[in-house]
Design an enzyme around this catalytic site. Structure first.
Site, PDB file in Angstrom:
ATOM      1  N   GLY A  78       0.818  -1.218   0.000  1.00  0.00           N
ATOM      2  CA  GLY A  78       0.000   0.000   0.000  1.00  0.00           C
ATOM      3  C   GLY A  78       0.847   1.260   0.000  1.00  0.00           C
ATOM      4  O   GLY A  78       1.954   1.277   0.533  1.00  0.00           O
ATOM      5  N   ARG A 142       1.135  -5.731  -4.964  1.00  0.00           N
ATOM      6  CA  ARG A 142       1.159  -6.635  -3.812  1.00  0.00           C
ATOM      7  C   ARG A 142       1.629  -8.048  -4.168  1.00  0.00           C
ATOM      8  O   ARG A 142       1.405  -8.987  -3.389  1.00  0.00           O
ATOM      9  CB  ARG A 142      -0.224  -6.694  -3.167  1.00  0.00           C
ATOM     10  CG  ARG A 142      -0.639  -5.392  -2.468  1.00  0.00           C
ATOM     11  CD  ARG A 142      -1.780  -5.626  -1.493  1.00  0.00           C
ATOM     12  NE  ARG A 142      -2.258  -4.391  -0.877  1.00  0.00           N
ATOM     13  CZ  ARG A 142      -1.739  -3.861   0.218  1.00  0.00           C
ATOM     14  NH1 ARG A 142      -0.717  -4.438   0.804  1.00  0.00           N
ATOM     15  NH2 ARG A 142      -2.229  -2.749   0.716  1.00  0.00           N
ATOM     16  N   ASP A 173       5.831  -8.004   5.550  1.00  0.00           N
ATOM     17  CA  ASP A 173       5.948  -9.146   4.624  1.00  0.00           C
ATOM     18  C   ASP A 173       6.980  -8.869   3.538  1.00  0.00           C
ATOM     19  O   ASP A 173       7.781  -9.740   3.198  1.00  0.00           O
ATOM     20  CB  ASP A 173       4.596  -9.440   3.954  1.00  0.00           C
ATOM     21  CG  ASP A 173       3.682 -10.213   4.880  1.00  0.00           C
ATOM     22  OD1 ASP A 173       4.203 -10.819   5.840  1.00  0.00           O
ATOM     23  OD2 ASP A 173       2.459 -10.190   4.666  1.00  0.00           O
ATOM     24  N   LYS A 199       8.230   0.607   5.456  1.00  0.00           N
ATOM     25  CA  LYS A 199       7.115   1.433   4.991  1.00  0.00           C
ATOM     26  C   LYS A 199       5.789   0.880   5.480  1.00  0.00           C
ATOM     27  O   LYS A 199       5.626  -0.338   5.506  1.00  0.00           O
ATOM     28  CB  LYS A 199       7.122   1.419   3.457  1.00  0.00           C
ATOM     29  CG  LYS A 199       5.921   2.027   2.807  1.00  0.00           C
ATOM     30  CD  LYS A 199       5.185   1.070   1.855  1.00  0.00           C
ATOM     31  CE  LYS A 199       4.478  -0.057   2.512  1.00  0.00           C
ATOM     32  NZ  LYS A 199       3.508  -0.776   1.714  1.00  0.00           N
ATOM     33  N   THR A 200       4.876   1.664   5.900  1.00  0.00           N
ATOM     34  CA  THR A 200       3.451   1.387   6.021  1.00  0.00           C
ATOM     35  C   THR A 200       2.797   2.448   6.896  1.00  0.00           C
ATOM     36  O   THR A 200       3.318   2.789   7.968  1.00  0.00           O
ATOM     37  CB  THR A 200       3.082  -0.015   6.587  1.00  0.00           C
ATOM     38  OG1 THR A 200       1.659  -0.098   6.671  1.00  0.00           O
ATOM     39  CG2 THR A 200       3.651  -0.323   7.971  1.00  0.00           C
ATOM     40  N   ILE A 201       1.663   2.966   6.415  1.00  0.00           N
ATOM     41  CA  ILE A 201       0.949   3.956   7.230  1.00  0.00           C
ATOM     42  C   ILE A 201       0.415   3.296   8.496  1.00  0.00           C
ATOM     43  O   ILE A 201       0.148   3.969   9.478  1.00  0.00           O
ATOM     44  CB  ILE A 201      -0.230   4.616   6.471  1.00  0.00           C
ATOM     45  CG1 ILE A 201      -1.280   3.594   6.057  1.00  0.00           C
ATOM     46  CG2 ILE A 201       0.259   5.436   5.296  1.00  0.00           C
ATOM     47  CD1 ILE A 201      -2.645   4.209   5.765  1.00  0.00           C
ATOM     48  N   ASP A 202       0.250   1.957   8.464  1.00  0.00           N
ATOM     49  CA  ASP A 202      -0.384   1.258   9.592  1.00  0.00           C
ATOM     50  C   ASP A 202       0.421   1.355  10.885  1.00  0.00           C
ATOM     51  O   ASP A 202      -0.112   1.128  11.968  1.00  0.00           O
ATOM     52  CB  ASP A 202      -0.597  -0.227   9.256  1.00  0.00           C
ATOM     53  CG  ASP A 202      -1.640  -0.411   8.165  1.00  0.00           C
ATOM     54  OD1 ASP A 202      -2.158   0.597   7.656  1.00  0.00           O
ATOM     55  OD2 ASP A 202      -1.934  -1.575   7.816  1.00  0.00           O
ATOM     56  N   TYR A 240     -25.186  15.725  15.579  1.00  0.00           N
ATOM     57  CA  TYR A 240     -24.762  14.455  14.983  1.00  0.00           C
ATOM     58  C   TYR A 240     -23.749  13.718  15.841  1.00  0.00           C
ATOM     59  O   TYR A 240     -22.870  14.336  16.461  1.00  0.00           O
ATOM     60  CB  TYR A 240     -24.081  14.690  13.617  1.00  0.00           C
ATOM     61  CG  TYR A 240     -24.996  15.217  12.541  1.00  0.00           C
ATOM     62  CD1 TYR A 240     -26.137  14.509  12.177  1.00  0.00           C
ATOM     63  CD2 TYR A 240     -24.702  16.408  11.897  1.00  0.00           C
ATOM     64  CE1 TYR A 240     -26.971  15.002  11.181  1.00  0.00           C
ATOM     65  CE2 TYR A 240     -25.523  16.902  10.899  1.00  0.00           C
ATOM     66  CZ  TYR A 240     -26.661  16.190  10.543  1.00  0.00           C
ATOM     67  OH  TYR A 240     -27.491  16.664   9.567  1.00  0.00           O
ATOM     68  N   MET A 247      -8.192   3.775   8.747  1.00  0.00           N
ATOM     69  CA  MET A 247      -7.421   2.700   8.141  1.00  0.00           C
ATOM     70  C   MET A 247      -6.387   2.125   9.117  1.00  0.00           C
ATOM     71  O   MET A 247      -6.049   2.750  10.124  1.00  0.00           O
ATOM     72  CB  MET A 247      -6.717   3.214   6.893  1.00  0.00           C
ATOM     73  CG  MET A 247      -6.603   2.171   5.824  1.00  0.00           C
ATOM     74  SD  MET A 247      -5.910   2.881   4.338  1.00  0.00           S
ATOM     75  CE  MET A 247      -6.975   2.113   3.125  1.00  0.00           C
ATOM     76  N   ARG A 249      -4.940  -2.000   8.676  1.00  0.00           N
ATOM     77  CA  ARG A 249      -5.495  -3.334   8.449  1.00  0.00           C
ATOM     78  C   ARG A 249      -5.751  -4.134   9.711  1.00  0.00           C
ATOM     79  O   ARG A 249      -6.826  -4.676   9.907  1.00  0.00           O
ATOM     80  CB  ARG A 249      -4.533  -4.134   7.552  1.00  0.00           C
ATOM     81  CG  ARG A 249      -5.198  -4.929   6.482  1.00  0.00           C
ATOM     82  CD  ARG A 249      -4.506  -6.184   6.107  1.00  0.00           C
ATOM     83  NE  ARG A 249      -5.115  -7.295   6.807  1.00  0.00           N
ATOM     84  CZ  ARG A 249      -6.309  -7.794   6.589  1.00  0.00           C
ATOM     85  NH1 ARG A 249      -7.060  -7.330   5.657  1.00  0.00           N
ATOM     86  NH2 ARG A 249      -6.793  -8.780   7.297  1.00  0.00           N
ATOM     87  N   GLU A 308      -9.937   0.233  11.642  1.00  0.00           N
ATOM     88  CA  GLU A 308     -10.403  -0.553  10.486  1.00  0.00           C
ATOM     89  C   GLU A 308     -10.491  -2.053  10.786  1.00  0.00           C
ATOM     90  O   GLU A 308     -11.397  -2.747  10.340  1.00  0.00           O
ATOM     91  CB  GLU A 308      -9.411  -0.317   9.333  1.00  0.00           C
ATOM     92  CG  GLU A 308      -9.733  -1.018   8.050  1.00  0.00           C
ATOM     93  CD  GLU A 308      -8.664  -0.738   6.986  1.00  0.00           C
ATOM     94  OE1 GLU A 308      -8.947   0.038   6.081  1.00  0.00           O
ATOM     95  OE2 GLU A 308      -7.549  -1.292   7.077  1.00  0.00           O
ATOM     96  N   GLU A 412      -7.499   8.729   1.730  1.00  0.00           N
ATOM     97  CA  GLU A 412      -7.235  10.181   1.741  1.00  0.00           C
ATOM     98  C   GLU A 412      -5.847  10.516   2.266  1.00  0.00           C
ATOM     99  O   GLU A 412      -5.282  11.554   1.959  1.00  0.00           O
ATOM    100  CB  GLU A 412      -8.234  10.894   2.677  1.00  0.00           C
ATOM    101  CG  GLU A 412      -9.677  10.822   2.315  1.00  0.00           C
ATOM    102  CD  GLU A 412     -10.354   9.529   2.745  1.00  0.00           C
ATOM    103  OE1 GLU A 412      -9.660   8.550   3.077  1.00  0.00           O
ATOM    104  OE2 GLU A 412     -11.585   9.506   2.720  1.00  0.00           O
TER     105      GLU A 412
HETATM  106  P1  FBP Z   1       0.572  -1.895   3.622  1.00  0.00           P
HETATM  107  O1  FBP Z   1       0.533  -2.794   4.826  1.00  0.00           O
HETATM  108  O2  FBP Z   1       0.982  -2.579   2.387  1.00  0.00           O
HETATM  109  O3  FBP Z   1       1.384  -0.667   3.892  1.00  0.00           O
HETATM  110  O4  FBP Z   1      -0.911  -1.355   3.338  1.00  0.00           O
HETATM  111  C1  FBP Z   1      -1.723  -0.983   4.392  1.00  0.00           C
HETATM  112  C2  FBP Z   1      -3.111  -0.567   3.961  1.00  0.00           C
HETATM  113  O5  FBP Z   1      -3.174   0.816   3.655  1.00  0.00           O
HETATM  114  C3  FBP Z   1      -4.098  -0.913   5.072  1.00  0.00           C
HETATM  115  O6  FBP Z   1      -4.187   0.133   6.000  1.00  0.00           O
HETATM  116  C4  FBP Z   1      -5.366  -1.199   4.318  1.00  0.00           C
HETATM  117  O7  FBP Z   1      -6.203  -2.094   5.000  1.00  0.00           O
HETATM  118  C5  FBP Z   1      -4.868  -1.820   3.048  1.00  0.00           C
HETATM  119  O8  FBP Z   1      -3.570  -1.290   2.831  1.00  0.00           O
HETATM  120  C6  FBP Z   1      -5.737  -1.522   1.879  1.00  0.00           C
HETATM  121  O9  FBP Z   1      -5.293  -2.265   0.797  1.00  0.00           O
HETATM  122  P2  FBP Z   1      -5.483  -1.849  -0.727  1.00  0.00           P
HETATM  123  O10 FBP Z   1      -4.474  -0.788  -1.003  1.00  0.00           O
HETATM  124  O11 FBP Z   1      -5.157  -3.090  -1.471  1.00  0.00           O
HETATM  125  O12 FBP Z   1      -6.873  -1.360  -0.885  1.00  0.00           O
END
Ligand code: FBP
Length: 537
Positions: A78, A142, A173, A199-202, A240, A247, A249, A308, A412
């Site tokens: 991602g 991926r 991975d 790397k990963t925003i997660d 509201y 996000m 995963r 998420e 976003e």
């Molecule tokens: P990475 O672990 O590859 O960095 O991706 C994370 C992510 O952005 C998750 O937060 C999200 O659930 C997933 O990718 C979404 O996957 P896709 O880009 O295939 O829609």
């Protein structure tokens, strides 16, 4: 190509580097290392890359020299803000040591290496992408690098292009696979080095060695800005309840960081839900009780943050999803698969709103997992809270109005222009990778440490990827993998949130972080995440 005024100004930004890279540099080697667990198995699987020392770069009189060879780079998984800066740092690092060396970018992720799809990254191309978000310079994908036929195809194209080093920019991975590739190339004595970048925003690729994965900082700041804007709206209109799915995963680092930045009324952390074995009904009850308590004070509004991955951490949902994964792997007819669920899972499945039940059976990702980003947990919770509140109203336990609005923030934030932190951090990771290559290293991850300090105090290092590995069960078999970091319930960031949430639930203590600033006072522009500050304190 038309570019915005900000893009133009950012193109001129020169990212900061650790002090070691300002002049000459020397590589210092530490002691031999061990993997974090399962030492015997990992050593057996990685005889050539196991036990290597941690290395650091220190200031010296002269620069390193790089041999006459080319380098390849791959973006994997991602998108995460700052990927382009890793590549520009790598490019500048290589060129500073050997101006004839070329950098090739493999297109569309790891499949570019296997299918021999690439471009040469010239200075014109690199300049157009400096300090920009996205992975569009070469694209990402991926595809998993795990078969020897794929590795051999990589050797073929590397030989053709004179490439003697590959840099793989990816998550846990992808970095595990980078190490498998490094080991294979050493066994084959084909002279191709492999270096990984975190790397990963997660934010789940971190441990004693990795302080943070790149992209987490920017993504959380983008989400926190918008959450803050929604909070202002909620506090203005006062009608509201906003349910915001964020996000990430699996781990809840993004929800936790955004919670710390904005102080919502409720911030669910999946790891806590799992540890306390909370059912879906109990999560709904907790939310409904807070809604009722606020309503009793005349506040029919609020903000709930939802990670998420929540759905997979709720015990009964976890069992249901696992059963569905197994059944759908062999049965394409959803109705038939559902009819084969265990009695418990079937009743959970039937209790869900129809749309959510359907989302649980959608196509799996390439690893056979349910795609949590497609499940509208925020809508599920709104629906269930509404039903619960109606019941409470009938029992005289709730007086108020409930109007829920759902949001999902993910895509976003993944390609936003990197914050100053990510711009500097990523450029440094790339520049450092070039120096690891020049030092002849393979099977290492490029790391920058001491990141809560100003950039010139950052430490440039290389850590053997095997050091971060353990054995885990994947698809029924034990595999060497880098351990994924979930939110630690005894860690400082979560403990702070837990100490404040009762107060934040009832009071309206929102914080409005505003948009990322690139120019201005350092306390506004250069602050790392709260998670990093708490963890490194
Ligand atoms: P990475 O672990 O590859 O960095 O991706 C994370 C992510 O952005 C998750 O937060 C999200 O659930 C997933 O990718 C979404 O996957 P896709 O880009 O295939 O829609």
């Amino acid at each position: 190509m038309a570019i915005s005024a900000l893009q133009k100004a950012r193109a001129a930004y020169q990212p900061k580097l650790p002090k070691a890279f300002k002049g000459g540099v020397v590589l210092k080697e530490g002691k031999a290392t061990q993997s974090v667990a399962d030492q015997d198995e990992i050593k057996k699987l990685f005889p050539n890359t196991y036990g290597m020392p941690i290395v650091t770069f220190e200031e010296a009189a002269s620069k390193l020299a790089m041999g006459d060879f080319n380098v390849g780079v791959i973006l994997s998984g991602g998108q995460a803000p700052g990927g382009h800066n890793v590549i520009s740092g790598l490019f500048d690092g290589i060129k500073s040591m050997n101006k004839n060396a070329k950098l090739y970018g493999f297109l569309g992720g790891p499949s570019g290496l296997i299918d021999h799809k690439y471009i040469e990254l010239t200075s014109d191309i690199i300049d157009a992408y400096r300090n920009t978000g996205g992975f569009d310079i070469i694209g990402s994908g991926r595809t998993k690098l795990e078969e020897t036929s794929q590795f051999d195809s990589g050797i073929e194209i590397c030989n053709k292009l004179g490439i003697k080093a590959l840099v793989i920019i990816g998550g846990d991975d992808s970095n595990t696979n980078a190490c498998v590739l490094a080991e294979y190339y050493l066994q084959k004595k084909c002279g191709i080095q492999v270096i990984g970048c975190p790397k990963t925003i997660d934010g789940d690729l971190k441990n004693d060695q990795i302080e943070t994965s790149f992209g987490f900082d920017t993504a959380c700041k983008v989400y926190s800005e918008v959450i803050g804007n929604i909070m202002r709206d909620a506090n203005s209109a006062k009608k509201y309840w906003h349910f915001i799915k964020l996000m990430g995963r699996s781990a809840s680092h993004i929800a936790l960081e955004c919670g710390l930045q904005t102080q919502p009324n409720i911030c669910i952390i999946s790891e806590e839900v799992e540890a306390k074995k909370m059912t879906l009904a109990s999560i709904v009850e907790n939310i409904a009780n807070t809604v009722a308590a606020r309503a009793a004070q005349g506040n029919n509004f609020g903000v709930v943050l939802i990670p998420e991955g929540l759905i997979e951490f709720i015990p009964e949902m976890k069992v249901l999803i696992k059963e569905l994964n197994d059944l759908l792997a062999v049965e394409s007819d959803v109705k038939v698969a559902v009819s084969k669920l265990s009695a418990n899972s079937k009743s959970v499945y039937e209790s869900l709103p129809e749309a959510i039940a359907k989302q649980l059976t959608l196509e799996r990702d390439p690893h056979g997992n349910v795609q949590v980003s497609l499940i509208e947990t925020e809508k599920l919770l709104i629906e269930m809270v509404r039903t619960k509140l109606a019941k409470m109203k009938a029992e005289g336990k709730y007086v108020g109005k409930f109007s829920g609005l759902g949001h999902f923030f993910g895509y976003e934030g993944r390609c936003a222009a990197p914050s100053n932190f990510d711009a500097d951090y990523c450029y440094s990771l790339g520049f450092n990778a070039a120096n690891l290559i020049a030092s002849g290293k393979s099977g290492y991850m490029s790391l920058i440490k001491n990141t809560t300090k100003p950039a010139d105090q950052w430490i440039a290092a290389g850590v053997p990827i095997t050091m971060m590995m353990n054995m885990e069960k994947r698809h029924g078999a034990m595999k060497p993998v880098i351990r994924k970091a979930l939110v630690e319930l005894d860690g400082a960031p979560f403990k702070f949130l837990a100490s404040k949430r009762d107060e934040w639930a009832l009071t309206t203590s929102y914080v409005y972080p505003g948009p990322i600033q690139y120019f201005g006072p350092s306390e506004v522009c250069d602050q790392p995440t709260k998670t990093l500050m708490f963890e490194q304190k």
